[in-house]
Structures are given as structure tokens and as C-alpha cells.
Enzyme design. Sequence first.
Site, PDB file in Angstrom:
ATOM      1  N   GLU A 264      66.723  46.364  36.657  1.00  0.00           N
ATOM      2  CA  GLU A 264      66.566  46.286  38.096  1.00  0.00           C
ATOM      3  C   GLU A 264      67.846  45.968  38.876  1.00  0.00           C
ATOM      4  O   GLU A 264      68.032  46.461  39.975  1.00  0.00           O
ATOM      5  CB  GLU A 264      65.516  45.209  38.427  1.00  0.00           C
ATOM      6  CG  GLU A 264      64.117  45.526  37.945  1.00  0.00           C
ATOM      7  CD  GLU A 264      63.494  46.710  38.674  1.00  0.00           C
ATOM      8  OE1 GLU A 264      63.656  46.796  39.903  1.00  0.00           O
ATOM      9  OE2 GLU A 264      62.877  47.556  38.008  1.00  0.00           O
TER      10      GLU A 264
ATOM     11  N   SER B 295       4.495  18.900  25.684  1.00  0.00           N
ATOM     12  CA  SER B 295       4.429  17.560  25.082  1.00  0.00           C
ATOM     13  C   SER B 295       5.791  16.910  24.879  1.00  0.00           C
ATOM     14  O   SER B 295       5.844  15.726  24.528  1.00  0.00           O
ATOM     15  CB  SER B 295       3.682  17.624  23.751  1.00  0.00           C
ATOM     16  OG  SER B 295       2.321  17.950  23.963  1.00  0.00           O
TER      17      SER B 295
END
Length: 829
Positions: free
Chosen positions: A90, A488
Site C-alpha cells: 500500500e 410432582s
Amino acid sequence: MRFLLRFFGFLFTAGSILFLAGLAAVAGAFWHFSKDLPDYSQLQNYEPPVMTRIHAADGALLGEYAKERRLYLPIQAVPKLVINAFLAAEDKNFYEHGGVDYTGMARAGVAYIQNFGSNRRPQGASTITQQVAKNFLLTNEVSFTRKIKEALVAMRIEKAYSKDKILELYLNEIYLGLGAYGIAAASLVYFDKSVNELSVSEAAYLAALPKMPASLHPVRNRARAIERRNYVIDRLQENGWITQADAEKARKEPLTVTNRSNGAHTFAGEYFSEEVRRDLFDRYGEKKLYEGGLSVRTTLDPKVQVMARKAMVTGLVNYDEQQGYRGAIQKLDITGDWGVPLAEIKSLSDISPWRMAVVLESNDQSARIGFQPGRELGGAVSKQRDTGIVTLEGVRWARALSGPYKGKNPSSVAQVLQPGDVIYADPLYNKDGQRVEGQYRLRQIPELSGAMVAMDPRTGRVLAMVGGFSFDQSQFNRATQAYRQPGSTFKPIVYSAALDNGYTGSSVLVDGPIEIDQGQGNIWRPENFDAGKYMGPMTLRNALRLSRNTVTVRLAQEIGMPLIGEYARRYGVYDELPNYLSYSLGAGETTVMRMVTAYSMIANGGGRVKATLIDRIQDRYGHTIFKHDQRECRGCDAPEGWKNQAEPQLVDHRDQVLDPMSAYQITSLMEGVVQAGTGTALKAVGKPIAGKTGTSNEAKDLWFVGFSPDLVVGLYVGYDKPRSLGRNAQAGHTAAPIARDFMKLALADKPATPFKQPAGIRLVLVDAKTGLRAAAGQKGVVLEAFKPGSAPPAYDPTLVAGTDVIDGTQQPPPDSGQAVMRSGTGGLY
């Protein structure tokens, strides 16, 4: 001569005027473009969107959440190789220029003139600093105006910030394709590596991506991607940043990409991870979750999670297969290449080792199947075609639900599988647990679902969570979102309220017919599971052990539903419990998470527990912003070091939900459920276990919740659209075995530690049938736990022992000499 002097004077004056005019024009242009420039000083406080990462308790990555998949990496942590690769690609003069590369700009200008009118995109000449200016402060508009502004901002940035800071911003902000922002995320996404592990070839490829990530896709545009990668390698060598040998080696390396999933990274942890995501969203909001860079350490134990999922899935599949085979998922035309159309069918991704397949041919003895091919990184269907064989052994379970073979087990493979059938299959194993090479077993996705939660009873830390058969099939978390009747399993809440208010395990109530006038002529007649059968007077221990409904209703009448509602609220099972006696039998709706949390309070001696999936949350800077453990550590801060001071003490400020003695008593009663009641499946664990089964109305839900001293587990199974699991369905036969299989694995390496007996509790031998104090040498006794002053006075020999009935099987009377459970120790007496 005088003429020449005047002429040169004129030229000088005109030149000066033009020069000053030019300066004025430049100054004017500078002022014009500068007045609307963004404030570059905001970069000083820039906080880029950073992904949130969720980790299991052992540090393993569980999941990642982000809109922009980014991990912020300080420049000091970026390897020199990676920096050089990006500079080579770059801006090789980055450390020399002042923000603008004038030579590059001139080159771009010439190219623009040459390409004018060709509709080609103008050639860029941006430095890294200019790209930072554009990405952070400007737009992507293609114009000279933006380029001028970009250059002006870049020069200001160069004066305000160091080169390293500018490069750090750039390397963490750039988009590199596949949803990855910044080099740290891109390194993980493309190569499943940290940046420190990247090779020259890999670093060069990443450096090639910023300008055109889509055009350099590693699969769709492989040749172009390699060409651009090699260009960066050449620049690295040309600049002297790598040797010729390194360059040659890097150019020869294939471009091998290992794509990293963006979902949960711990197998079987999808429901857990999604529950944590929802929690974070509720706490901090969307922006903080997806952009805040949170680091979350969860409570999940990956090993326990895999055990829980294995037990739950096996239980669901076993029940489903007992019901029979419902047929192929769909039919497929297998003429030509069957792999492509098969790949288009949605298959569940989280049920490995199950794989979708299509039947290619079948006969009496076997069927040949072709497995669904995978997809490459670019989305194309893989050209590889895998096949296998399903033998009669692999379909033996597949009893037909309709047709000429209805109700019969198959006698040939062709009765079950036909060419074109789309199915699931997984490897076949023999009776010794060895895989039969090349052979597979038919599978089907169970209609039944359910959930399981495993928790540390002392801290409330959720160690494992199974929210259903498959997260890919349904993201609805049945552990936290499904409200079901606990049946239960709610009874221990009722019994603990009674034990906390004067009752004991030896208290006697009647198991017999009862009618409740609910007003307006509505009479409720509760029944036991074995409708119409009653056992007369019995102790609370036996009533809970055998899950007698009429005893529970009478107990609820005596102590009052408002008191039971208060205890249900304390435990967190219900926020508000209506004052109807049916709710004492678990007729209300609650979640597995709530029930497991309630049982954890019993298991830890009655101390309040707050369930949590998260141990700690840190922000992007490492500051702790949440911690679950709120205990006070007195003496932990010793700035002057050790000077023979007292040892640090952990002070727990949590309140008591239940008296520790009452907690031990109900634990003892629930041990009886496992030793000789409806939860006997858990005896096979071989460790002290207390728990309770639960079957809701019409057997729509089957539950088990239980615990050892160190682990609580709760689960239910049932259809998402509730319907009966069958007239004879019982939790003891379906839910309890799943809990057994899980606890066998989870407690395999744990010692058989008995439940801790609190100070003041008294153990007394009582008659197992009557609850009265046992006579010397009497058989059929149980060691019952009593609070001070509550033990029965003496054994009454005039009471005649009866018989117990468990799951329809008559048991010997307690005076037959047969051993009975020794309460509170897990042993027999």
C-alpha cells in the site's frame, strides 16, 4: 537597453502579480476546502466497533457477536512481517512522507488524463494516512474535491499523531473481506490463526486485500488472488524485507484458506451461547453487544455440556424410535448427479455424527446411500460423493406406523427404505461398541423435545444447558423459555414448607379419597397415579417416596396454600401462586431453570441461589464491569504483605430461603425417592442422590430434578405442542433414566460424598411404616432426621404394618426383615 530593462521589469511585475494571485488562489482554495473539513482530533478518542467474545469457563471460545467482525490490536502486538507486507502493498514510503505522496499523485494524474472518457475508475494514489482520513472522516466519493480534502486532512493527521498510531488505526479499521475488519479478525477468518502465526504467504495475501477484497476471493477468484499475493511477495523481496529464498518458498505455497465459523465454537453450546447473547443485549443494549468489544467469561463447562447433550439426545431418540418410523424426510429424483439437489435440502448442522443422505438403491439385505456433499468456501457444492451401506441391523428399530407392515418390525431393508428417500444416518456400532466400517444406521429427527440444566448448587453457576434436540432446528430455548407443568417435582417445595413449620418425615397423613369443593358446584377429586388405589395412613417420607397425590393435597390443606405460595416465591419457582390446592401438585407452569435453581437452594442447605450463565464481563480495556460472585473477602487485601495476620475470610451475605435443618430433612426424604421410590433409576449412579420425578396432567410432560452434594440437574421431556406421551408414560421410566445417564458421566470421577448433616439435627431410628420410634432390634426401620425436640416419643407395637406399592409392584412389609433405606447417608440399614 532601456527598452530591455522596461520589458524585464514588466515581466517581473507581471510574474509577481501572477505568483501572488496564484498564492491567493491556493490560499483561497485551501480556505475553501478547509472550512468544511471534519475534526481530525476525534481520532484521539476513536473506539472502533469491536466484536464481543464469549468464552467457556475453561477459556475456550464459545461465540463471537459483531456487526463488523473486528479485534483491536495495538501496533506493538503486530508482527514486523505483517506491517512490512501492508507497507509493500500500500505505501512503502509511509515512514518517510508527510501524509501525501506527491510522486504517486503525479502518476495518478497522468493516468487520469490518459483514461479520460474511458469510464475507467481513476487510479488511486492514496497513502495509508490518506486512507485513514477517508475511512474515518470522509466519504468514498470519487472526485478531485474529495482527494483534495483527503490530502489536507492527511497532512493534519501527520502533524497530530505518530506514524505508529496512524498505522495502528489503519490496520484495525480496513475491511478485508468475508466480514472481517482489521488484520486480527481477518487472520482468524481466513486462516484460523493469530497474526503472530502468519506465514509470509499468508501475510502477503491479507496485505493484498484492502483495495479489492471481493475481487481477490480465495475460491471464486483464486488465480487472481494468488497473482496479487505474489505481487506483494515480490515487493517484500524488492524492498529487502524478506530473503530471496523466503520469497521463492512463499510463491510456491498454495493459497489454503481455513474459514472460521461466526457461530458458537463449542460443540453443543449453541443454546447456552444464545442465552448469554440475550442476557448481554438486555443488560447493555445492541450497540454495546455488537460493537463494545466485551469479553465474557461464562460458567459453561464444555465437558459437562457434551455429557448433558449426549444424555438428552439419546433419551429423546430412544423414546421416539420406540414409537416407530414415520418415513423419509422427502423424495428426491436421483437420476443424474444426486449430490447437487441433495445439497439444496436444508439439513441440521449441529447433530453430528448424523448426516443427511439419499437412498440410491435397496434390497432385502441392504440399501446403498449417498451422503449430502459439503460446500466449498465460495458456496459451490463439493464434487466429492461419499456413500455407505445400511443393513437390516441398521433399520431393525423402524417399526412401520402405516401400510401393509403397520406395527411390525421390518424383515427386510426394502420394507423401510426405497430409492430416492431422503433420510438421516449415522455410523453403526456393534454390541462391543466398535464401529462397523462402511455401515450406517437409519435415524429420524425426534418429534419429542425437552430441556436440561446442570448447576453448581453453591453458586448458581450453570454448568450445562440443553435447550432442545437441535439449535439449528429451533432456537427456542426450552430450558428458560418453555413454561411447563412440573407435576410432582413441585412436591418437595410443599414438603419443605411443612418441614419448616413443625412437620417431620414421620408425620402421618391419610392416603385416601378426598373431595374439594371449589364453589359453584364444582367438586375436585384428586387421584393418585394408580387411580382408585389408596394406602391409608402413611408418613410424609413414604408419601413423597411413592408420590401420593392425596397426601400432598391434605398436607397443603393443613398448612395452607398462602404459605406454600410464599415458599414457591422464595424459591423462585413462581412469582405468584394461586391459592388453589391443585397447584400443590405442580399444576402451575414454570421453567427447568427455575426448578433447578430451587433445588439448588435445598442442596446447599437452604441458602439463596441466583442462577447465572456469566461469571465476569470485561469491557474492551479489560475493566471488570460485572462479576457474579458478590461474596466479601475480608483480609484479602494485604498491601504490606504477610505479617502473621488472620487468614482471609469469605463472607456470604445471601439470605436463607429454608432452615438448614429443614433442607437436610427434605434432602433425606428425596434420597428415599431415589433409593426405593419413583426415582430408582438413579440408584445406578452409585453416589448419594436426592431427587423427585414429576408427571404432569395426562402425561404431557415428564420431569426429573435431583442433586448430589455438588451437582443439580433438572430436565423435562414433552412435545412442543403439548400432548400426552401415552397412557402409561411415567417420568420414572423416561425422564429419570436420562438424568441417570448424565449423572453417571458427570460424577464418574467424584467421590461418593454423603450430604452434609447440619449441627443440631438428630437421627433417630423409626418404624418405616408408622414413623414411630423403633423398638430395640426391630426390623424394617429407617434413620429419620429430626430437629431438636421433634422426635417421636416411643414405638407403638399395636400398629399393624401394611404393604407398599411402587409402580404397581407389591413390596414386602417393613417387618419382613428386608433392609430399607438409611436416610441421610445414602446407604441401607
